[in-house]
Design a protein around this motif. Structure first.
Motif, PDB file in Angstrom:
ATOM      1  N   ASN A   6     -19.743  -0.309  27.538  1.00 45.47           N
ATOM      2  CA  ASN A   6     -19.790   0.982  28.225  1.00 45.47           C
ATOM      3  C   ASN A   6     -18.871   1.985  27.531  1.00 45.47           C
ATOM      4  OD1 ASN A   6     -21.470   0.195  30.615  1.00 45.47           O
ATOM      5  ND2 ASN A   6     -19.744  -1.192  30.960  1.00 45.47           N
ATOM      6  N   PRO A   7     -19.315   2.574  26.432  1.00 42.51           N
ATOM      7  CA  PRO A   7     -18.460   3.554  25.752  1.00 42.51           C
ATOM      8  C   PRO A   7     -18.181   4.760  26.632  1.00 42.51           C
ATOM      9  CG  PRO A   7     -20.693   3.586  24.860  1.00 42.51           C
ATOM     10  CD  PRO A   7     -20.605   2.387  25.754  1.00 42.51           C
ATOM     11  N   THR A   8     -16.982   5.323  26.490  1.00 43.82           N
ATOM     12  CA  THR A   8     -16.624   6.503  27.275  1.00 43.82           C
ATOM     13  C   THR A   8     -17.373   7.725  26.759  1.00 43.82           C
ATOM     14  OG1 THR A   8     -14.785   7.173  25.843  1.00 43.82           O
ATOM     15  CG2 THR A   8     -14.313   5.533  27.564  1.00 43.82           C
ATOM     16  N   TRP A  88      -7.797   8.241  35.261  1.00 41.87           N
ATOM     17  CA  TRP A  88      -9.053   8.003  35.981  1.00 41.87           C
ATOM     18  C   TRP A  88      -9.545   6.560  35.838  1.00 41.87           C
ATOM     19  CZ3 TRP A  88      -8.120  11.455  32.084  1.00 41.87           C
ATOM     20  CH2 TRP A  88      -8.554  11.099  30.806  1.00 41.87           C
ATOM     21  N   GLU A  89      -9.043   5.829  34.838  1.00 40.42           N
ATOM     22  CA  GLU A  89      -9.491   4.445  34.650  1.00 40.42           C
ATOM     23  C   GLU A  89      -9.136   3.575  35.847  1.00 40.42           C
ATOM     24  OE1 GLU A  89     -11.423   3.155  32.452  1.00 40.42           O
ATOM     25  OE2 GLU A  89     -11.607   4.949  31.188  1.00 40.42           O
ATOM     26  N   ALA A  90      -8.118   3.975  36.608  1.00 33.36           N
ATOM     27  CA  ALA A  90      -7.728   3.202  37.790  1.00 33.36           C
ATOM     28  C   ALA A  90      -8.821   3.234  38.855  1.00 33.36           C
ATOM     29  CB  ALA A  90      -6.417   3.740  38.366  1.00 33.36           C
ATOM     30  N   TYR A  91      -9.749   4.192  38.732  1.00 33.63           N
ATOM     31  CA  TYR A  91     -10.829   4.331  39.712  1.00 33.63           C
ATOM     32  C   TYR A  91     -12.150   3.717  39.227  1.00 33.63           C
ATOM     33  CZ  TYR A  91      -7.989   7.757  42.314  1.00 33.63           C
ATOM     34  OH  TYR A  91      -7.009   8.383  43.050  1.00 33.63           O
ATOM     35  N   ARG A  92     -12.136   3.065  38.070  1.00 38.06           N
ATOM     36  CA  ARG A  92     -13.403   2.620  37.468  1.00 38.06           C
ATOM     37  C   ARG A  92     -14.181   1.667  38.362  1.00 38.06           C
ATOM     38  NH1 ARG A  92     -16.016   3.359  33.030  1.00 38.06           N
ATOM     39  NH2 ARG A  92     -14.332   4.594  32.119  1.00 38.06           N
ATOM     40  N   PHE A  99     -17.875  10.547  38.043  1.00 37.28           N
ATOM     41  CA  PHE A  99     -16.551  11.030  38.426  1.00 37.28           C
ATOM     42  C   PHE A  99     -15.559  10.852  37.276  1.00 37.28           C
ATOM     43  CE2 PHE A  99     -18.480  10.430  42.555  1.00 37.28           C
ATOM     44  CZ  PHE A  99     -17.915  11.419  43.341  1.00 37.28           C
ATOM     45  N   LEU A 100     -15.591   9.684  36.655  1.00 32.75           N
ATOM     46  CA  LEU A 100     -14.648   9.388  35.587  1.00 32.75           C
ATOM     47  C   LEU A 100     -14.882  10.284  34.384  1.00 32.75           C
ATOM     48  CD1 LEU A 100     -14.767   5.471  35.726  1.00 32.75           C
ATOM     49  CD2 LEU A 100     -13.484   7.053  37.162  1.00 32.75           C
ATOM     50  N   GLU A 101     -16.140  10.530  34.063  1.00 24.32           N
ATOM     51  CA  GLU A 101     -16.442  11.328  32.886  1.00 24.32           C
ATOM     52  C   GLU A 101     -16.065  12.796  33.085  1.00 24.32           C
ATOM     53  OE1 GLU A 101     -19.888   8.644  30.759  1.00 24.32           O
ATOM     54  OE2 GLU A 101     -20.529  10.402  31.912  1.00 24.32           O
ATOM     55  N   VAL A 102     -16.234  13.301  34.294  1.00 24.57           N
ATOM     56  CA  VAL A 102     -15.797  14.674  34.578  1.00 24.57           C
ATOM     57  C   VAL A 102     -14.290  14.793  34.343  1.00 24.57           C
ATOM     58  CG1 VAL A 102     -15.413  16.347  36.423  1.00 24.57           C
ATOM     59  CG2 VAL A 102     -17.654  15.275  36.171  1.00 24.57           C
ATOM     60  N   ILE A 146     -15.090   8.585  51.366  1.00 25.38           N
ATOM     61  CA  ILE A 146     -14.753  10.016  51.397  1.00 25.38           C
ATOM     62  C   ILE A 146     -13.295  10.221  51.004  1.00 25.38           C
ATOM     63  CG2 ILE A 146     -14.448  12.008  52.922  1.00 25.38           C
ATOM     64  CD1 ILE A 146     -16.895  10.976  54.497  1.00 25.38           C
ATOM     65  N   ASP A 147     -12.415   9.384  51.546  1.00 28.79           N
ATOM     66  CA  ASP A 147     -10.986   9.521  51.253  1.00 28.79           C
ATOM     67  C   ASP A 147     -10.688   9.263  49.776  1.00 28.79           C
ATOM     68  OD1 ASP A 147     -10.535  10.130  53.889  1.00 28.79           O
ATOM     69  OD2 ASP A 147      -9.812   8.135  54.444  1.00 28.79           O
ATOM     70  N   VAL A 148     -11.352   8.278  49.178  1.00 33.70           N
ATOM     71  CA  VAL A 148     -11.124   7.972  47.763  1.00 33.70           C
ATOM     72  C   VAL A 148     -11.606   9.127  46.886  1.00 33.70           C
ATOM     73  CG1 VAL A 148     -11.831   6.480  45.849  1.00 33.70           C
ATOM     74  CG2 VAL A 148     -11.163   5.473  48.029  1.00 33.70           C
ATOM     75  N   ARG A 149     -12.788   9.656  47.186  1.00 33.37           N
ATOM     76  CA  ARG A 149     -13.310  10.770  46.392  1.00 33.37           C
ATOM     77  C   ARG A 149     -12.445  12.016  46.535  1.00 33.37           C
ATOM     78  NH1 ARG A 149     -19.888  10.684  46.293  1.00 33.37           N
ATOM     79  NH2 ARG A 149     -20.163   8.437  46.013  1.00 33.37           N
ATOM     80  N   THR A 150     -11.956  12.243  47.731  1.00 35.06           N
ATOM     81  CA  THR A 150     -11.084  13.398  47.951  1.00 35.06           C
ATOM     82  C   THR A 150      -9.780  13.242  47.181  1.00 35.06           C
ATOM     83  OG1 THR A 150     -12.023  13.763  50.163  1.00 35.06           O
ATOM     84  CG2 THR A 150      -9.883  14.764  49.692  1.00 35.06           C
ATOM     85  N   ALA A 151      -9.182  12.062  47.232  1.00 38.38           N
ATOM     86  CA  ALA A 151      -7.935  11.810  46.506  1.00 38.38           C
ATOM     87  C   ALA A 151      -8.144  11.983  45.004  1.00 38.38           C
ATOM     88  CB  ALA A 151      -7.423  10.405  46.812  1.00 38.38           C
ATOM     89  N   PHE A 152      -9.272  11.526  44.509  1.00 36.06           N
ATOM     90  CA  PHE A 152      -9.589  11.656  43.085  1.00 36.06           C
ATOM     91  C   PHE A 152      -9.713  13.129  42.704  1.00 36.06           C
ATOM     92  CE2 PHE A 152     -12.464  11.739  39.431  1.00 36.06           C
ATOM     93  CZ  PHE A 152     -11.928  10.746  38.626  1.00 36.06           C
ATOM     94  N   ARG A 153     -10.381  13.903  43.544  1.00 37.67           N
ATOM     95  CA  ARG A 153     -10.559  15.335  43.267  1.00 37.67           C
ATOM     96  C   ARG A 153      -9.216  16.052  43.256  1.00 37.67           C
ATOM     97  NH1 ARG A 153     -15.665  18.405  45.498  1.00 37.67           N
ATOM     98  NH2 ARG A 153     -16.426  17.072  43.803  1.00 37.67           N
ATOM     99  N   ILE A 154      -8.351  15.730  44.193  1.00 36.90           N
ATOM    100  CA  ILE A 154      -7.032  16.365  44.238  1.00 36.90           C
ATOM    101  C   ILE A 154      -6.219  15.998  42.993  1.00 36.90           C
ATOM    102  CG2 ILE A 154      -4.866  16.520  45.495  1.00 36.90           C
ATOM    103  CD1 ILE A 154      -7.293  17.935  46.815  1.00 36.90           C
ATOM    104  N   GLN A 155      -6.335  14.760  42.543  1.00 35.05           N
ATOM    105  CA  GLN A 155      -5.592  14.353  41.353  1.00 35.05           C
ATOM    106  C   GLN A 155      -6.102  15.082  40.111  1.00 35.05           C
ATOM    107  OE1 GLN A 155      -4.999  10.152  41.104  1.00 35.05           O
ATOM    108  NE2 GLN A 155      -3.762  10.265  39.244  1.00 35.05           N
TER     109      GLN A 155
END
Length: 287
Positions: A6-8, A88-92, A99-102, A146-155
């Protein structure tokens, strides 16, 4: 070393630029392989981002392709040399690749320009507003998702709030009036947007309904500027996910759209006044 499963997005982009370099030189994969000591299969895997190459190999390929674009080659060398893992790799394991690519594209951008028509740009959303945006998705997400996606967006927002990356936004009036989470959440979001617009490196410009023409076709677009123009990237949000474009034709088209937005949107001061007026209307609805 076995091929990457899975290349980035940056690894794939490196391969794409190497393919373009080869094609501009009029070489086939076998021809390039013979010139640099690679098999045709290795050339294919390199151009898909599935195997890496050294900086020395990159420069050998550039020479074989008669590529005289030194800034581009140096920028590609920087991509090869960057072996660190992003936050972002912590969320893989918990978020989709989109999400990671953005986050990856944003993190390596020199400057970001955004045009939105349906919601406040994610890089400027409050936590309550972001959560409301994710809540309206169908099929519904769980509270945890929802909480995980929100936390990711804030980060993600740290790159612009820290001043590391400058941000230009062009927000259609429709996005300022869409009540994700209801009027109170929207009013708080508009207040935060006004405050953000005064931060160094952040520009907020409004495109009102009264504008007689709207550049582009109305998609939510992000233009991430790379180290050199050839490495710019366009991101488009669609209902199925996120699309990325990097062909010279697509980049040229989007540059024109953002130039037109820049010449037609309200000024920064005028935009703040406009946002304040909408905020007052919203607040009057629940006062």
């Amino acid at each position: 070393m076995p091929p990457r499963p899975n290349p980035t997005i940056r690894q794939r982009r490196l391969g794409t630029e190497l393919r373009r370099m080869r094609e501009q030189a009029g070489l086939g994969g076998s021809q390039l392989g013979r010139a640099v000591g690679m098999s045709p299969a290795q050339v294919t895997q390199m151009e898909s981002g599935r195997i890496g190459i050294s900086v020395e190999c990159l420069r050998t390929i550039a020479a074989a392709c008669n590529c005289a674009n030194r800034p581009l080659v140096d920028a590609l060398a920087d991509i090869i040399g960057d072996r660190g893992k992003g936050w972002w790799e912590a969320y893989r394991e918990v978020l989709t690749t989109d999400f990671l690519e953005v986050a990856e594209v944003e993190s390596h951008a020199q400057e970001i320009a955004i045009c939105t028509t349906t919601y406040i740009p994610g890089l400027l959303q409050t936590g309550a507003y972001a959560s409301a945006v994710f809540t309206r998705l169908y099929p519904p997400l769980s509270r945890t998702e929802i909480d995980v996606r929100t936390a990711f967006r804030i980060q993600r927002q740290q790159i612009v709030r820290s001043g590391r990356t400058s941000l230009r936004t062009y927000i259609h009036e429709a996005a300022l009036r869409m009540q994700f989470g209801g009027p109170i959440v929207l009013a708080q979001q508009l207040e935060a947007l006004i405050e953000d617009s005064t931060r160094p490196g952040i520009s907020v410009r409004v495109v009102p309904f009264a504008l007689d023409t709207f550049p582009g076709s109305g998609e939510n677009l992000t233009f991430a500027m790379g180290m050199v123009p050839e490495l710019d990237t366009v991101q488009m949000d669609v209902s199925q996910g996120t699309l990325f474009f990097d062909s010279p034709a697509d980049l040229a088209k989007q540059r024109v759209i953002f130039d037109r937005l820049d010449s037609t949107a309200l000024s920064e001061d005028g935009s703040r006044d406009f946002i304040r007026s909408i905020k007052k209307e919203i607040e009057a609805s629940y006062a």
